[in-house]
Design an enzyme around this catalytic site. Structure first.
Site, PDB file in Angstrom:
ATOM      1  N   TYR A  29       0.845  -1.214   0.000  1.00  0.00           N
ATOM      2  CA  TYR A  29       0.000   0.000   0.000  1.00  0.00           C
ATOM      3  C   TYR A  29       0.874   1.257   0.000  1.00  0.00           C
ATOM      4  CZ  TYR A  29      -3.507  -3.378   1.677  1.00  0.00           C
ATOM      5  OH  TYR A  29      -4.335  -4.459   1.839  1.00  0.00           O
ATOM      6  N   GLY A 161     -14.020  -0.640   4.435  1.00  0.00           N
ATOM      7  CA  GLY A 161     -12.736  -0.984   5.041  1.00  0.00           C
ATOM      8  C   GLY A 161     -12.614  -2.490   5.263  1.00  0.00           C
ATOM      9  N   ASP A 163     -12.931  -5.159   3.075  1.00  0.00           N
ATOM     10  CA  ASP A 163     -13.067  -5.369   1.637  1.00  0.00           C
ATOM     11  C   ASP A 163     -13.825  -6.630   1.204  1.00  0.00           C
ATOM     12  OD1 ASP A 163     -11.283  -3.342   2.130  1.00  0.00           O
ATOM     13  OD2 ASP A 163      -9.832  -3.939   0.626  1.00  0.00           O
ATOM     14  N   GLU A 392      -0.453  -7.074   9.323  1.00  0.00           N
ATOM     15  CA  GLU A 392      -1.678  -6.397   8.870  1.00  0.00           C
ATOM     16  C   GLU A 392      -2.895  -7.012   9.585  1.00  0.00           C
ATOM     17  OE1 GLU A 392      -2.279  -6.583   4.642  1.00  0.00           O
ATOM     18  OE2 GLU A 392      -3.965  -5.165   4.678  1.00  0.00           O
TER      19      GLU A 392
HETATM   20  C1  GLC Z   1      -7.131  -2.897   2.880  1.00  0.00           C
HETATM   21  C2  GLC Z   1      -8.088  -2.891   4.059  1.00  0.00           C
HETATM   22  C3  GLC Z   1      -8.536  -1.465   4.350  1.00  0.00           C
HETATM   23  C4  GLC Z   1      -7.313  -0.599   4.563  1.00  0.00           C
HETATM   24  C5  GLC Z   1      -6.305  -0.709   3.417  1.00  0.00           C
HETATM   25  C6  GLC Z   1      -4.968  -0.035   3.728  1.00  0.00           C
HETATM   26  O1  GLC Z   1      -7.752  -2.481   1.714  1.00  0.00           O
HETATM   27  O2  GLC Z   1      -9.178  -3.728   3.836  1.00  0.00           O
HETATM   28  O3  GLC Z   1      -9.392  -1.429   5.450  1.00  0.00           O
HETATM   29  O4  GLC Z   1      -7.670   0.739   4.742  1.00  0.00           O
HETATM   30  O5  GLC Z   1      -6.033  -2.060   3.151  1.00  0.00           O
HETATM   31  O6  GLC Z   1      -4.404  -0.542   4.900  1.00  0.00           O
END
Ligand code: GLC
Length: 425
Positions: A29, A161, A163, A392
């Site tokens: 991310y 959030g 997913d 995570e």
């Molecule tokens: C995933 C999670 C989300 C989060 C993102 C970044 O998409 O499901 O809740 O905000 O990762 O950590």
């Protein structure tokens, strides 16, 4: 021991700090995520208050003109992530996604303000953020509750959030896969594909993005145009709690109009929330607004509802529900009930434990006087960290570390849990 854990957590935050925002983790991310930032700021606030304020300021600097705060801000180009800015095509000065995420910033700002040692800085920053956060809350009720029910819907699973929660499975069947432009996923090259959403789900995620893009990201149209419209109790609880906290903050800052409007939105939503209670499950459940029916799925969304000021009896029942879940797993709180066939211990939001959700549940239960369960959940958070580091998410049976590692909000929660109990003691 505690000291070491805090130092390690700080090192994770520093590692992922890009100066004015924090990435959730390296690789998987590489941008700024909305609720990650708000929750991560809570961790920063314990050792660098100015940096905590900057995190939230950066997020709100990218608020849309209509009030929405996007779920991702693509500060720097990075082709290690899909879908990137070209797929979203939101035509923003700095690219962002076109959907939102759980509005936890109101809660975070209230908490950071309340604990601040630099009171002058806190008053200045909170005063500037207050109308922006309020505009976001108003945006939710105007655009995601067009019928005025008191509760808002998400229009894409990524907004929740959570997913790939089981909660979305049936509704997701109505989202087509035809017409999805070919794409290559990037997440599965950073994390174990067995722990991630399926390709089929990804196609539907992208179908929705393409649909909203074709409507020019006009939020006055998206809700009704989306085949996916779900009222999630966890999401609404976060919004309610943020409205209540914003009312409190506005009162402290003498902003009586914002205080009254925030409280009114929260009051209406709290009453409406009770329509999501399931006696059968002993918890709240989601509501599929597109077909007008409750979704009988025992996920953590209905437990996270305890983050809002729900009635005492409901909080007690939720504690009992968590206790029942604990009979079938070794760590709390699994994101799905381990006794049902859809439970998938290591697959993202279909079973694993997420520390941020644990933190919010525990905080809400504590407020309602359910302190024994609140402490149990916090203790499990620390057991997970000791065993498996700052992952995570974690398997609820064996504490397996899953997804990305050295994860920002996980580390922030550890600092927050350890330090706030120090402050309270
Ligand atoms: C995933 C999670 C989300 C989060 C993102 C970044 O998409 O499901 O809740 O905000 O990762 O950590």
């Amino acid at each position: 021991m505690t000291h070491d854990m805090i130092e390690q957590a700080k090192a994770v935050l520093r590692r992922n700090d890009r100066g004015t925002y924090t990435v959730p983790t390296h690789g998987l991310y590489p941008f700024q995520w909305n609720w990650d930032s708000a929750l991560s700021a809570l961790g920063f606030a314990h050792f660098d208050e100015a940096r905590a304020w900057t995190e939230i300021e950066t997020l709100f600097a990218h608020q849309w003109d209509d009030g929405m705060v996007p779920h991702i801000i693509f500060h720097e180009l990075d082709d290690g992530y899909f879908p990137g800015p070209d797929v979203w095509a939101t035509a923003r000065p700095v690219s962002t996604s076109g959907i939102t995420q759980p509005p936890v910033a109101g809660f975070a700002v209230r908490r950071i303000f309340g604990r601040a040692t630099d009171k002058a800085l806190a008053a200045e920053k909170a005063r500037a953020l207050l109308p922006r956060i309020h505009a976001w809350h108003q945006w939710f009720f105007a655009n995601r509750d067009p019928q005025g029910t008191g509760l808002v819907a998400i229009i894409h699973p990524w907004e929740s959030g959570r997913d790939n929660s089981v909660d979305w499975d049936a509704a997701f069947e109505r989202v087509p896969t035809e017409g999805v432009e070919p794409f290559t996923r990037r997440d599965t090259s950073h994390a174990n594909p067995e722990h991630r959403p399926t390709d089929e789900q990804y196609k539907r995620y992208i179908w929705l993005v393409q649909k909203f893009r074709s409507l020019g990201w006009d939020n006055s149209e998206l809700h009704d145009a989306s085949p996916f419209r779900i009222v999630d109790p966890g999401f609404n609880a976060i919004l309610i709690r943020s409205c209540v906290d914003l009312a409190d903050l506005a009162t402290a800052l003498g902003e009586t109009r914002i205080a009254a409007q925030s409280q009114a939105m929260a009051d209406k939503a709290i009453v409406a929330m009770d329509t999501l209670w399931s006696d059968k499950r002993g918890q709240y459940v989601c509501y599929d607004r597109a077909i007008g029916a409750l979704i009988d799925s025992p996920s953590i969304g209905g437990i996270l509802a305890a983050f809002a000021p729900i009635p005492q009896a409901r909080a007690k029942a939720i504690s009992a529900r968590i206790d029942a879940l604990s009979q079938n797993c070794n760590y709390l709180v699994p994101s799905h009930d381990p006794t049902v066939p859809e439970f998938d211990a290591l697959r993202y939001w279909r079973g694993p434990i997420w520390l941020i959700v644990n933190y919010m549940i525990s905080d809400g239960l504590e407020r309602c006087g359910e302190t024994v369960m609140a402490d149990r959940i916090n203790a499990d958070c620390l057991r997970l960290i000791e065993k498996s580091g700052f992952a995570e998410y974690y398997g609820p049976m064996g504490a397996e570390p899953c997804g990305g590692d050295q994860f920002t909000w996980t580390a922030a929660m550890v600092i927050e849990i350890l330090k706030s109990h120090e402050i309270a003691a």
